[in-house]
Design an enzyme around this catalytic site. Structure first.
Site, short mmCIF file in Angstrom:
data_model
loop_
_atom_site.label_atom_id
_atom_site.label_comp_id
_atom_site.label_asym_id
_atom_site.label_seq_id
_atom_site.Cartn_x
_atom_site.Cartn_y
_atom_site.Cartn_z
N CYS A 94 0.86 -1.19 0.00
CA CYS A 94 0.00 0.00 0.00
C CYS A 94 0.89 1.23 0.00
O CYS A 94 1.61 1.49 0.98
CB CYS A 94 -0.92 -0.01 1.21
SG CYS A 94 -2.08 1.38 1.26
N GLY A 95 0.85 2.00 -1.09
CA GLY A 95 1.69 3.18 -1.20
C GLY A 95 1.31 4.27 -0.23
O GLY A 95 2.14 4.80 0.51
N HIS A 96 0.01 4.64 -0.24
CA HIS A 96 -0.41 5.70 0.68
C HIS A 96 -0.22 5.26 2.12
O HIS A 96 0.14 6.06 2.99
CB HIS A 96 -1.89 6.08 0.43
CG HIS A 96 -2.86 5.41 1.36
ND1 HIS A 96 -3.49 4.23 1.05
CD2 HIS A 96 -3.26 5.74 2.61
CE1 HIS A 96 -4.27 3.86 2.07
NE2 HIS A 96 -4.14 4.75 3.02
N ASP A 240 -10.27 5.10 -3.64
CA ASP A 240 -9.10 5.67 -3.00
C ASP A 240 -9.21 7.19 -3.03
O ASP A 240 -9.34 7.79 -4.10
CB ASP A 240 -7.83 5.21 -3.72
CG ASP A 240 -6.58 5.40 -2.87
OD1 ASP A 240 -6.49 6.41 -2.16
OD2 ASP A 240 -5.69 4.55 -2.94
N CYS A 244 -3.35 7.13 -5.05
CA CYS A 244 -3.03 5.71 -4.98
C CYS A 244 -1.56 5.45 -5.37
O CYS A 244 -1.19 5.57 -6.53
CB CYS A 244 -3.96 4.88 -5.86
SG CYS A 244 -3.73 3.08 -5.65
N THR A 246 0.27 2.51 -5.27
CA THR A 246 0.50 1.35 -6.13
C THR A 246 -0.14 1.55 -7.50
O THR A 246 0.38 1.08 -8.52
CB THR A 246 -0.03 0.06 -5.48
OG1 THR A 246 -1.41 0.23 -5.13
CG2 THR A 246 0.78 -0.29 -4.24
#
Length: 318
Positions: A94-96, A240, A244, A246
């Protein structure tokens, strides 16, 4: 005499990254043992899934919250290990959430500005905490798996997009005839949910039959400060709020595959709320190593209480 009630306590820090919330569990989580995080995720899902529901689902959570369980890393060179989860299951990366994790670790005084390694179930990622408070995440290797895949979406006709990996599996669509704006969020959610169902019905998957559980629409940005705007459907049928991480990584992989973006060039990806992630990448053969920069803000810290007499203490199961 009142019965003795037991209260389990879970310590958390809540943050948001460009509007998308992350709930970091820092104490009171399940004992998942040691070993690779990929194995601990399986144990989490198999033996402790009720804990996931308790933390992120109603009544004390909401569909949009992404949970993050702080774990001891296997690699002693990592600042932390983390397992991400949401209202319906577990996220490979999860990037965020990683940006939120790093911001929360700084708030806790566990890290300072600099480069830090974070262990995730899909590998170690590098995260840089800048002096200004922004965070850059060097994500896992990303790539386009299939291009120009067409599915027939009931009520909408044929939709064509690319399948790409950015830490999660995405179906990325540009020509969709939809207006990407917050006021249309419900319509966009239903549309992308139907795309996901059409992909499953047609047997369109990621590599090794992996389910494509993120759908990403693109359009021109709302203003000139970005290169593109997106709307991203997440696995639990929520969208999202951020651009986002990813999903931006998957977008960069497609741009690279099409020869539209070179290594080192900056791509500014705007989310549905107007927040922007800055992305660039290093080329690695047919794959890329994307880097995503964004900001997170700590909103709250506290203790979740699980009352033994509460019929919904473990959340409302979906």
């Amino acid at each position: 005499m009142q019965p003795i009630r037991s209260l389990a306590r879970i310590s958390i820090i809540d943050s948001h990254t460009e509007g998308e919330p992350t709930r970091l569990v820092i104490a009171g989580g399940p004992d998942l043992g040691t070993g690779p995080l990929a194995e601990r995720v399986e144990r989490f899902q198999r033996e402790q899934d009720a804990f996931r529901c308790a933390v992120v689902n109603e009544p004390r959570g909401s569909d949009v919250i992404v949970g993050a369980l702080l774990c001891e890393p296997v690699d002693p060179g990592c600042a932390a290990g983390v397992i991400f989860f949401n209202n319906v299951g577990y996220l490979a990366m999860c990037g965020h959430g990683t940006i939120g994790l790093v911001t929360s670790l700084a708030y806790m005084g566990r890290i300072t500005a600099g480069v830090h390694r974070i262990e995730t179930p899909v590998g170690v990622v590098s995260a840089t905490l800048h002096d200004c408070g922004k965070v850059t995440v060097a994500n896992v290797p990303s790539y386009r798996f299939r291009s120009a895949v067409t599915v027939d979406v009931p009520g909408h006709g044929k939709v064509t997009g690319d399948v790409a990996w950015g830490g999660n599996w995405f179906f990325l669509v540009e020509n969709h005839r939809k207006v990407l704006a917050l006021r249309h969020a419900e319509e966009l959610t239903e549309f992308t949910w139907k795309i996901r169902a059409a992909l499953a019905a047609d047997g369109v998957t990621g590599s090794d039959g992996a389910e494509i559980d993120h759908i990403e629409l693109f359009s021109d940005p709302a203003n000139g400060s970005a290169n593109s705007m997106n709307f991203v459907l997440c696995p639990g049928k929520t969208y999202d709020r951020s651009p986002c991480g990813t999903g931006t990584s998957a977008k960069l992989a497609c741009l690279y595959a099409d020869g539209k973006l070179a290594a080192g060039e900056v791509w500014r990806q705007q989310g549905i709320l107007g927040g922007v992630f800055e992305g660039n990448f290093e080329a690695n053969g047919e794959k890329i190593i994307p880097s995503i920069t964004g900001s997170a803000y700590v909103m709250a810290e506290g203790t979740l209480l699980l009352d033994s007499e509460d019929p919904f203490r473990m959340g409302i199961t979906k």
